[in-house]
Scaffold this active site. Structure first.
Site, PDB file in Angstrom:
ATOM      1  CE  LYS A  28       5.080   0.771   5.052  1.00  0.00           C
ATOM      2  NZ  LYS A  28       5.946   0.571   3.871  1.00  0.00           N
ATOM      3  NE  ARG A  98       4.843  -3.561   4.389  1.00  0.00           N
ATOM      4  CZ  ARG A  98       3.686  -3.395   5.024  1.00  0.00           C
ATOM      5  NH1 ARG A  98       3.424  -4.072   6.134  1.00  0.00           N
ATOM      6  NH2 ARG A  98       2.810  -2.529   4.578  1.00  0.00           N
ATOM      7  N   GLY A 107       4.679   5.621  -1.470  1.00  0.00           N
ATOM      8  CA  GLY A 107       5.237   5.116  -2.717  1.00  0.00           C
ATOM      9  C   GLY A 107       6.633   5.606  -3.030  1.00  0.00           C
ATOM     10  CG  MET A 109      11.720   5.605   0.382  1.00  0.00           C
ATOM     11  SD  MET A 109      12.741   5.679   1.776  1.00  0.00           S
ATOM     12  CE  MET A 109      11.575   5.222   2.994  1.00  0.00           C
ATOM     13  NE  ARG A 365      -0.212   5.792   4.580  1.00  0.00           N
ATOM     14  CZ  ARG A 365       0.420   5.346   3.512  1.00  0.00           C
ATOM     15  NH1 ARG A 365       1.660   4.935   3.599  1.00  0.00           N
ATOM     16  NH2 ARG A 365      -0.178   5.302   2.345  1.00  0.00           N
ATOM     17  CG  HIS A 483       1.749   7.815  -6.898  1.00  0.00           C
ATOM     18  ND1 HIS A 483       2.065   8.784  -7.823  1.00  0.00           N
ATOM     19  CD2 HIS A 483       2.643   7.938  -5.894  1.00  0.00           C
ATOM     20  CE1 HIS A 483       3.131   9.446  -7.411  1.00  0.00           C
ATOM     21  NE2 HIS A 483       3.503   8.944  -6.231  1.00  0.00           N
ATOM     22  CB  SER A 795       4.125  48.619   9.526  1.00  0.00           C
ATOM     23  OG  SER A 795       3.755  47.550   8.691  1.00  0.00           O
ATOM     24  CB  CYS A 862       2.759  45.487   5.951  1.00  0.00           C
ATOM     25  SG  CYS A 862       4.181  46.544   5.663  1.00  0.00           S
ATOM     26  CE1 TYR A 882      -0.337  45.498  10.996  1.00  0.00           C
ATOM     27  CE2 TYR A 882      -0.339  46.620  13.121  1.00  0.00           C
ATOM     28  CZ  TYR A 882      -0.031  46.599  11.766  1.00  0.00           C
ATOM     29  OH  TYR A 882       0.579  47.671  11.186  1.00  0.00           O
TER      30      TYR A 882
HETATM   31  P1  ADP Z   1       4.230   1.407   0.707  1.00  0.00           P
HETATM   32  O1  ADP Z   1       4.998   2.100   1.757  1.00  0.00           O
HETATM   33  O2  ADP Z   1       4.581   1.829  -0.667  1.00  0.00           O
HETATM   34  O3  ADP Z   1       2.776   1.382   0.990  1.00  0.00           O
HETATM   35  P2  ADP Z   1       4.316  -1.296   1.672  1.00  0.00           P
HETATM   36  O4  ADP Z   1       5.490  -1.714   2.442  1.00  0.00           O
HETATM   37  O5  ADP Z   1       3.112  -0.952   2.448  1.00  0.00           O
HETATM   38  O6  ADP Z   1       4.742  -0.108   0.727  1.00  0.00           O
HETATM   39  O7  ADP Z   1       4.037  -2.486   0.692  1.00  0.00           O
HETATM   40  C1  ADP Z   1       3.512  -2.430  -0.601  1.00  0.00           C
HETATM   41  C2  ADP Z   1       2.315  -3.357  -0.722  1.00  0.00           C
HETATM   42  O8  ADP Z   1       2.641  -4.672  -0.377  1.00  0.00           O
HETATM   43  C3  ADP Z   1       1.182  -2.948   0.181  1.00  0.00           C
HETATM   44  O9  ADP Z   1      -0.026  -3.098  -0.514  1.00  0.00           O
HETATM   45  C4  ADP Z   1       1.268  -3.927   1.309  1.00  0.00           C
HETATM   46  O10 ADP Z   1       0.020  -4.136   1.912  1.00  0.00           O
HETATM   47  C5  ADP Z   1       1.778  -5.170   0.628  1.00  0.00           C
HETATM   48  N1  ADP Z   1       2.524  -6.010   1.565  1.00  0.00           N
HETATM   49  C6  ADP Z   1       3.620  -5.668   2.231  1.00  0.00           C
HETATM   50  N2  ADP Z   1       4.027  -6.656   3.044  1.00  0.00           N
HETATM   51  C7  ADP Z   1       3.162  -7.655   2.878  1.00  0.00           C
HETATM   52  C8  ADP Z   1       3.032  -8.953   3.455  1.00  0.00           C
HETATM   53  N3  ADP Z   1       3.893  -9.371   4.370  1.00  0.00           N
HETATM   54  N4  ADP Z   1       2.033  -9.723   3.059  1.00  0.00           N
HETATM   55  C9  ADP Z   1       1.160  -9.273   2.126  1.00  0.00           C
HETATM   56  N5  ADP Z   1       1.217  -8.088   1.543  1.00  0.00           N
HETATM   57  C10 ADP Z   1       2.198  -7.251   1.918  1.00  0.00           C
HETATM   58 MG    MG Z   2       1.784   0.657   2.380  1.00  0.00          MG
END
Ligand code: ADP
Ligand code: MG
Ligand code: MG
Length: 927
Positions: A28, A98, A107, A109, A365, A483, A795, A862, A882
């Site tokens: 990220k 984040r 999702g 962490m 990503r 998710h 084999s 095999c 093979y």
């Molecule tokens: P995940 O790894 O679970 O996707 P994120 O860190 O991307 O977690 O954040 C979860 C949600 O919060 C995402 O939808 C992201 O776009 C939103 N988000 C994170 N940081 C900000 C921010 N600074 N402003 C607005 N929305 C945010």
């Molecule tokens: Mg995200």
């Protein structure tokens, strides 16, 4: 000396980091930096490195002092760019904290939004934004996320009633909505939310016994530590186990200025893929929600709208797309989509937010995709010159092909089946299973060998283990980017989401849907390609990948690339034909024992086993000859001149006479004229303590040469008959379980004598055949140079080699292997994935020593490993000619072999169909 950089800044068109710094900044953080440098609108922020995470764990959960200083410095820079100050009562900056590991863990962490809101900063925030509703909407979200992530999960608190603080808070919010008679959270006004925030704080205190920190500073550090802490949270650990991600990578922490998609009707948030992740179609594909923040889209709180007209479905026809609502913003986003794809040269999964008419990018990503989509995108991108063919091949995980090779519901039966619901097709393919309503049940039932369909309102990272155990997943809420959809697609699992018609009653364990009631344990069938759910069991049909033009193309590229041949393990002509359709270039293993179990044959083998002397035994065995010959004629014909390895009888004889009932024994006695008592005594005598290490394999052929004679004759006469008819045959006769070269000499001499006789009988000048052996006893690998004096091919039987190399009984390994895996004693099940550093070394040694005697020794594998990608790659590296695997794994093996050739090209080209061996067998030279 400069001290290590702990914190990397991004924002305002600049960044300290880059996309290729994922190990340090997490995916990220690295990509936020890259987008920022590309001049895309990214809210300013900074990334604390994964090394700090490791230091944090090494420092008993305390942050090193210099990190604190670095964070303060970086925060000041963000404040300058944003023109706001964190914790300032007049003009407060809010941030998100984040997580972000090297590899995306969707999702898994935790993230906390809106940090910095407190009773001190709220008035200033309201004054600045003029939006009281926004302030309290942000505040209630902060309290909920902070209580859940920081105060509960990161603190390791297990709620006594099993109900976490988040659930308590959600209930309070639902109650408020109910009282007001509104359906969604956007219908709550500022007053409601203000009240809700007060209520939230009381609930937090009651549940956790601590007060929600009304202080910006405290929130910031609490959030940062919680993200580090979440790396070792239950969900993250279990995800890492499944995906094989090392524990010591650590996560980075991103602190970023907030932008608000919940500012009102001019604001929104969304998630998108630069191409359709389910089909691979080159269309911008996404979902968005007006007046929403953060994870509202993914969590499936409201059903999101499609991004554009081109991706609307029957169900979403009436919803307004972003393209229609705000064409200018859509065009800006579409331009970013283009730029991201050409920059990253791969499909991207993006998050964006629109704050009062301004677009902000929050994440990009590499997007997860279904197997068929991965293939299509790779081929399309290579065809358009975005990537080259090798890259295209490397883009597809060999296991992803599995999806195309897998069954689907029979379309004819579907027409007549009872449709329960039609929803969003999130993971393709067909599946049939029994309904369960919790992940715990899913896991339990699956362990009992049942096929289950996990049905949930929505899934959360807590459900991962159950989702993994289930054959298919069905959810009531959520969209294509929910998710459930994301995780299922990653695994190539059948999945249907957003099934609004499902009313799940967890207590009664029933689901009401369109007037029907489904109970736990009832069968349902899912078509994950169309999103249709049926009652009962719809017949399932085998796959036909050849209809898919992208698959055909990428397999053509792969076949041109690979340097190993791929064969199949097949005992019956039907299996052989299926495998040839999947691209098998020969048979690497035909077991002959299955052929003996048919009723009209087993009598003769029993008679043979019970015979008192050689003459009677020979007579009984020879009765099997015509049957065996028929078997081989069938297989040779099906293989149309491709090489066929036939293994002589392998299992202990007890398997053919064990478990006879009294009645069966009497019948047998009548049929073969041996008294019942004699039969019983002989059966008793054949009993072995360790049959797997007992009288089996070539030990049978040595004790009862008649068996070898008969089998060799059947094989060679079938070959001779076909040769006479000008049909090409290439039989390779394989002796099992050789541990000493003299065992092989003994057997090869028998075979050569029979061959000479058959040649005469059929008046042939030439009869092509080879004699070789399995290498499955460790001693054979060690003495491979001696064995290769006789054997024309090896084999590697890696199932037995693993069994004997580790000393693990394959049949009893279930008793301790799970414990071994849980405790990391072994990294994986060595019967599934070849143990490269141990058993694999026996293979490598066998090849090397074997070829030291016979340079053109043909070597293959095999075992089950022949169809497992990492093992296939190993086979390539140690120079096997093979691999051989079950028919349905053949395409996967072909593909893995191509990847191996790209990763580590070797000098030896792919073996031509057949070279005559130079060295002669030295059967006579017995020592
Ligand atoms: P995940 O790894 O679970 O996707 P994120 O860190 O991307 O977690 O954040 C979860 C949600 O919060 C995402 O939808 C992201 O776009 C939103 N988000 C994170 N940081 C900000 C921010 N600074 N402003 C607005 N929305 C945010
Ligand atoms: Mg995200
Ligand atoms: Mg074996």
């Amino acid at each position: 000396m400069a001290r290590k950089k702990n914190v990397y800044f991004f924002g305002g068109g600049k960044a300290d980091g880059k996309a290729d710094m994922k190990n340090l900044l997490g995916g990220k953080g690295a990509n936020l930096a890259e987008m920022s440098s590309l001049g895309m609108p990214v809210p300013a922020g900074f990334t604390i490195t994964t090394e700090v995470c490791t230091a944090y764990y090494g420092n008993k959960g305390r942050l090193p002092k210099e990190v604190e200083l670095d964070v303060k410095k970086a925060l000041a820079k963000v404040e300058r760019i944003m023109g706001k100050k964190y914790g300032d009562p007049k003009n407060p900056l809010l941030v998100s904290v984040r997580s972000g590991a090297r590899q995306s863990m969707p999702g898994m962490m935790d993230t906390v939004l809106n940090l910095g809101l407190s009773s001190k900063t709220l008035p200033g925030f309201i004054a600045k934004t003029g939006n009281e509703r926004l302030a309290y909407d942000a505040y209630r979200r902060l309290i909920m996320m902070y209580a859940d992530v920081v105060m509960e999960k990161a603190a390791g608190i297990e709620p006594p009633d099993g109900m976490g603080v988040r659930e308590h808070l959600e209930q309070a919010m639902d109650a408020m909505k109910k009282k007001k008679g509104v359906a969604t959270d956007v219908d709550l006004d500022a007053e409601d939310l203000k009240k809700l925030c007060r209520q939230f704080k009381r609930i937090v205190e009651r549940c956790i016994g601590k007060v929600f920190p009304d202080d910006a500073e405290q929130q910031l550090w609490g959030g940062i530590k919680a993200v580090f802490q979440s790396w070792n949270g239950k969900r993250a650990v279990s995800y890492r186990r499944i995906e094989g991600i090392p524990d010591d990578w650590g996560t980075a922490v991103n602190v970023q200025s907030m932008v608000f998609g919940n500012m009102g009707r001019n604001s929104a948030t969304g998630v998108a893929f630069t191409r359709d992740p389910a089909t691979g179609d080159n269309k911008f594909y996404g979902e968005w929600l007006i007046n929403a923040q953060g994870e509202d889209v993914v969590a499936g709180i409201r059903t999101p709208s499609p991004l554009n007209k081109a991706t609307k479905t029957d169900d979403t026809q009436d919803m307004e797309s972003l393209e229609e609502k705000w064409p200018k913003l859509y065009r800006q986003l579409a331009a970013i989509r283009k730029e991201l794809e050409s920059h990253y040269r791969d499909m991207q999964d993006i998050e964006f937010t629109i704050e009062d008419g301004t677009l902000w990018m929050l994440q990009t990503r590499v997007g997860k995709r279904a197997g068929s989509a991965a293939i299509r995108m790779a081929v399309d991108m290579a065809t358009n010159g975005l990537i080259d063919q090798d890259t295209a091949i490397m883009r597809v995980n060999p296991e992803q092909l599995d999806e195309l090779l897998h069954p689907m519901l029979d379309p004819e039966a579907e027409k007549k089946a009872d449709v329960i619901a039609k929803c969003l097709p999130a993971g393709p393919g067909g599946a049939v299973g029994q309904v369960v309503l919790t992940s715990e049940e899913a896991e339990k039932w699956a362990e009992q060998g049942k096929k289950v369909v996990l049905v949930r309102a929505e899934t959360s990272p807590e459900d991962v283990h159950g989702m993994h155990a289930a054959t298919a997943i069905l959810t009531a809420k959520g969209g294509m980017t929910s998710h459930a959809a994301l995780v299922a697609r990653g695994w190539g699992k059948c999945c249907i989401v957003g099934c609004g018609a499902l009313a799940i009653d967890a207590k009664a364990k029933t689901i009401a849907v369109n007037g029907k009631v489904i109970k736990e344990g009832d069968w349902v069938s899912l078509n994950g390609t169309t999103g249709t759910v049926y009652a009962g069991q719809v017949p399932v049909m085998p796959a036909d990948p050849e209809r898919n033009k992208w698959y055909k193309k990428i397999m053509r590229w792969a076949d041109a690339k690979r340097q190993m041949n791929v064969r199949t393990n097949a005992d019956r002509p039907e299996d052989a034909e299926q495998a040839v359709k999947f691209g098998a270039e020969g048979i690497g293993l035909t077991r002959t024992e299955h052929m003996f179990f048919e009723p009209e044959r087993i009598v003769h083998i029993r008679a043979m086993i019970l015979a008192e002397d050689e003459k009677t035994r020979r007579k009984a065995v020879m009765k099997l000859l015509p049957y065996q010959k028929e078997d081989f004629l069938g297989i040779f014909k099906a293989m149309k001149g491709k090489p066929v390895t036939v293994r002589l009888l392998d299992p202990p004889l007890h398997e053919f006479v064990g478990g006879l009932t009294d009645e069966q024994t009497r019948d047998l006695s009548d049929q073969i004229g041996v008294p019942v008592a004699k039969i019983k005594a002989r059966v008793e005598q054949l009993h072995e303590f360790n049959p797997m290490l007992g009288h089996r394999g070539c030990r049978l052929g040595v004790a009862y040469p008649e068996i070898t004679e008969m089998q060799a004759r059947a094989i060679l006469e079938a070959a001779a008959e076909l040769t006479k008819k000008k049909v090409k045959v290439l039989p390779e006769i394989m002796i099992p379980l050789v541990g000493h070269v003299n065992e092989l000499r003994h057997q090869a001499a028998i075979i050569d004598a029979i061959a000479a006789d058959v040649k005469k009988k059929y008046a042939l000048r030439k009869l092509d055949y080879m004699v070789g052996t399995m290498i499955e006893v460790p001693r054979a690998a060690i003495t491979a140079n001696q064995i290769a004096e006789v054997a024309e091919f090896f084999s590697f039987g890696t199932n037995d080699l693993t069994q004997m190399g580790f000393g693990y009984s394959r049949d009893d390994v279930a008793g301790f292997l799970p414990t071994y895996l849980r405790n990391d004693i072994l990294p994986h099940d060595p019967f599934q994935k070849l143990d490269q550093e141990g058993i694999g070394q026996l293979v490598a040694m066998g090849v090397e020593r074997g070829r030291s005697t016979r340079p053109d020794l043909k070597c293959g594998i095999c075992g089950e490993h022949g169809g497992e990608p990492s093992s296939v790659k190993f086979c390539h590296r140690v120079g096997l000619d093979y691999v051989s695997c079950s028919p349905f794994r053949v395409p996967i093996a072909r593909f893995a072999a191509a990847q191996a050739a790209i990763e580590t090209p070797r000098k030896t080209p792919k073996a031509k169909p057949r070279k005559k061996t130079a060295a002669k067998r030295k059967t006579a030279a017995k020592k």
